[in-house]
Design a protein around this motif. Sequence first.
Motif, PDB file in Angstrom:
ATOM      1  N   LYS A  56       0.833  -1.194   0.000  1.00  0.00           N
ATOM      2  CA  LYS A  56       0.000   0.000   0.000  1.00  0.00           C
ATOM      3  C   LYS A  56       0.872   1.250   0.000  1.00  0.00           C
ATOM      4  O   LYS A  56       1.975   1.256   0.544  1.00  0.00           O
ATOM      5  CB  LYS A  56      -0.922   0.018   1.214  1.00  0.00           C
ATOM      6  N   HIS A  57       0.361   2.298  -0.604  1.00  0.00           N
ATOM      7  CA  HIS A  57       0.997   3.616  -0.657  1.00  0.00           C
ATOM      8  C   HIS A  57       2.378   3.566  -1.316  1.00  0.00           C
ATOM      9  O   HIS A  57       3.311   4.216  -0.859  1.00  0.00           O
ATOM     10  CB  HIS A  57       1.093   4.246   0.736  1.00  0.00           C
TER      11      HIS A  57
ATOM     12  N   GLY B 147      -3.855   4.968  -4.616  1.00  0.00           N
ATOM     13  CA  GLY B 147      -3.750   5.218  -3.187  1.00  0.00           C
ATOM     14  C   GLY B 147      -4.055   6.678  -2.892  1.00  0.00           C
ATOM     15  O   GLY B 147      -4.471   7.447  -3.763  1.00  0.00           O
ATOM     16  N   THR B 148      -3.835   7.072  -1.667  1.00  0.00           N
ATOM     17  CA  THR B 148      -4.055   8.451  -1.256  1.00  0.00           C
ATOM     18  C   THR B 148      -2.944   9.332  -1.828  1.00  0.00           C
ATOM     19  O   THR B 148      -1.770   9.071  -1.581  1.00  0.00           O
ATOM     20  CB  THR B 148      -4.035   8.555   0.276  1.00  0.00           C
TER      21      THR B 148
ATOM     22  N   TRP C  42      -0.354  12.389  -2.108  1.00  0.00           N
ATOM     23  CA  TRP C  42       0.284  13.364  -1.229  1.00  0.00           C
ATOM     24  C   TRP C  42       0.032  14.729  -1.822  1.00  0.00           C
ATOM     25  O   TRP C  42       0.288  14.947  -3.002  1.00  0.00           O
ATOM     26  CB  TRP C  42       1.778  13.131  -1.154  1.00  0.00           C
ATOM     27  N   ARG C  43      -0.422  15.669  -1.007  1.00  0.00           N
ATOM     28  CA  ARG C  43      -0.691  17.014  -1.498  1.00  0.00           C
ATOM     29  C   ARG C  43       0.432  17.943  -1.048  1.00  0.00           C
ATOM     30  O   ARG C  43       0.752  18.020   0.133  1.00  0.00           O
ATOM     31  CB  ARG C  43      -2.041  17.507  -0.993  1.00  0.00           C
TER      32      ARG C  43
ATOM     33  N   LYS D 182      -0.233  17.110  -6.648  1.00  0.00           N
ATOM     34  CA  LYS D 182      -0.622  15.801  -6.124  1.00  0.00           C
ATOM     35  C   LYS D 182       0.423  14.781  -6.534  1.00  0.00           C
ATOM     36  O   LYS D 182       0.621  14.533  -7.714  1.00  0.00           O
ATOM     37  CB  LYS D 182      -1.980  15.378  -6.674  1.00  0.00           C
TER      38      LYS D 182
ATOM     39  N   ARG E 269       0.947  11.160  -6.686  1.00  0.00           N
ATOM     40  CA  ARG E 269       0.044  10.015  -6.647  1.00  0.00           C
ATOM     41  C   ARG E 269       0.746   8.764  -6.119  1.00  0.00           C
ATOM     42  O   ARG E 269       1.921   8.536  -6.387  1.00  0.00           O
ATOM     43  CB  ARG E 269      -0.529   9.771  -8.026  1.00  0.00           C
ATOM     44  N   THR E 270      -0.008   7.972  -5.367  1.00  0.00           N
ATOM     45  CA  THR E 270       0.503   6.713  -4.837  1.00  0.00           C
ATOM     46  C   THR E 270      -0.363   5.572  -5.352  1.00  0.00           C
ATOM     47  O   THR E 270      -1.454   5.788  -5.878  1.00  0.00           O
ATOM     48  CB  THR E 270       0.498   6.703  -3.297  1.00  0.00           C
TER      49      THR E 270
END
Length: 113
Positions: A8-9, A79-80, A82-83, A97, A99-100
């Motif tokens: 994940k991530h 995934g979520t 990162w901003r 953004k 991206r993950t």
Amino acid sequence: MKVHAIHKHAMIAPQKARKVIGMIRGKVVDEAEYILRALPQKSARLILKVLLSAKANAVNNFQMNADSLYVKEAVIDMGTPWRRMLPRGMGRADIIKRRTSHIYVAVESLEVK
């Protein structure tokens, strides 16, 4: 029986990782491993680690034969992100953004028990 592993991530954009993961779907695990080792992309290294983890899960936890495993499922989900903020003129800011991805690989035995 289907055995899986998940990362994940992972710090790779899903679009980039999907180009690589499509090459190993349905292949024998050893052949998929050779393909991933030969590719220069970063996503190939990340997917290889997940593939080897799924293979190890099948062999160690479920006593499956390593030579008879094939890639049943291989999926990349978003995934979520990162901003991050990028300063712009006149006190404004743009959002970046990063991206993950969530990498999911499932292996299954070719042998019928």
